[in-house]
Design a protein around this motif. Structure first.
Motif, PDB file in Angstrom:
ATOM      1  N   PRO A 133      27.775  -6.283 -34.338  1.00 46.04           N
ATOM      2  CA  PRO A 133      28.537  -7.090 -35.302  1.00 46.04           C
ATOM      3  C   PRO A 133      29.818  -7.674 -34.698  1.00 46.04           C
ATOM      4  O   PRO A 133      30.501  -7.038 -33.914  1.00 46.04           O
ATOM      5  CB  PRO A 133      28.875  -6.088 -36.404  1.00 46.04           C
ATOM      6  N   GLN A 159      19.304  -9.389 -31.569  1.00 43.31           N
ATOM      7  CA  GLN A 159      20.351  -9.012 -32.493  1.00 43.31           C
ATOM      8  C   GLN A 159      21.452  -8.335 -31.694  1.00 43.31           C
ATOM      9  O   GLN A 159      21.197  -7.414 -30.929  1.00 43.31           O
ATOM     10  CB  GLN A 159      19.817  -8.072 -33.557  1.00 43.31           C
ATOM     11  N   ASP A 160      22.656  -8.815 -31.848  1.00 46.33           N
ATOM     12  CA  ASP A 160      23.795  -8.279 -31.107  1.00 46.33           C
ATOM     13  C   ASP A 160      24.644  -7.415 -32.034  1.00 46.33           C
ATOM     14  O   ASP A 160      24.396  -7.338 -33.234  1.00 46.33           O
ATOM     15  CB  ASP A 160      24.625  -9.441 -30.533  1.00 46.33           C
ATOM     16  N   THR A 200      26.727  -9.395 -38.669  1.00 45.55           N
ATOM     17  CA  THR A 200      25.681  -9.205 -37.672  1.00 45.55           C
ATOM     18  C   THR A 200      25.403 -10.531 -36.968  1.00 45.55           C
ATOM     19  O   THR A 200      25.347 -11.578 -37.610  1.00 45.55           O
ATOM     20  CB  THR A 200      24.394  -8.691 -38.333  1.00 45.55           C
ATOM     21  N   THR A 201      25.239 -10.488 -35.671  1.00 41.57           N
ATOM     22  CA  THR A 201      25.001 -11.688 -34.879  1.00 41.57           C
ATOM     23  C   THR A 201      23.528 -11.747 -34.474  1.00 41.57           C
ATOM     24  O   THR A 201      22.995 -10.792 -33.916  1.00 41.57           O
ATOM     25  CB  THR A 201      25.876 -11.681 -33.610  1.00 41.57           C
ATOM     26  N   TYR A 202      22.876 -12.863 -34.761  1.00 39.56           N
ATOM     27  CA  TYR A 202      21.492 -13.088 -34.379  1.00 39.56           C
ATOM     28  C   TYR A 202      21.441 -14.268 -33.419  1.00 39.56           C
ATOM     29  O   TYR A 202      22.090 -15.281 -33.629  1.00 39.56           O
ATOM     30  CB  TYR A 202      20.613 -13.414 -35.587  1.00 39.56           C
ATOM     31  N   MET A 253      23.887 -17.130 -37.139  1.00 42.73           N
ATOM     32  CA  MET A 253      22.715 -17.202 -36.296  1.00 42.73           C
ATOM     33  C   MET A 253      22.886 -18.374 -35.329  1.00 42.73           C
ATOM     34  O   MET A 253      23.338 -19.447 -35.703  1.00 42.73           O
ATOM     35  CB  MET A 253      21.460 -17.398 -37.137  1.00 42.73           C
ATOM     36  N   SER A 304      13.829 -13.394 -30.823  1.00 45.19           N
ATOM     37  CA  SER A 304      15.035 -13.072 -31.584  1.00 45.19           C
ATOM     38  C   SER A 304      15.760 -11.891 -30.961  1.00 45.19           C
ATOM     39  O   SER A 304      15.137 -10.903 -30.582  1.00 45.19           O
ATOM     40  CB  SER A 304      14.674 -12.728 -33.024  1.00 45.19           C
ATOM     41  N   LYS A 319      18.522 -16.669 -31.592  1.00 47.31           N
ATOM     42  CA  LYS A 319      17.109 -17.036 -31.497  1.00 47.31           C
ATOM     43  C   LYS A 319      16.943 -17.964 -30.302  1.00 47.31           C
ATOM     44  O   LYS A 319      17.687 -18.933 -30.166  1.00 47.31           O
ATOM     45  CB  LYS A 319      16.633 -17.702 -32.776  1.00 47.31           C
TER      46      LYS A 319
END
Length: 68
Positions: free
Chosen positions: A35, A32-33, A40-42, A1, A30, A44
């Protein structure tokens, strides 16, 4: 993250061009991109809104732009 936030403590009103230091509110968005390397890529984004301090400004608050 990943957490992205501005280092600036003020914002210039695009309507009246005055500097404001009074924070109206702040919130986190937020994203979310896709993976990366199987994870998983977050992202914020913490952003703030500022009060416009003059009567000339037609808006009550400003949102800080993270580009600058």
């Amino acid at each position: 993250m990943y957490l992205v936030k501005s280092k600036h403590s003020s914002c210039i009103c695009p309507s009246c061009h005055t500097l404001s230091h009074r924070i109206h509110s702040q919130y986190v968005r937020s994203l979310q991109d896709v993976p990366a390397y199987g994870k998983t890529t977050y992202i914020k984004i913490q952003t703030r809104k500022f009060f416009a301090m003059t009567v000339v400004a037609h808006k009550l608050f400003l949102q800080k732009d993270l580009r600058g």
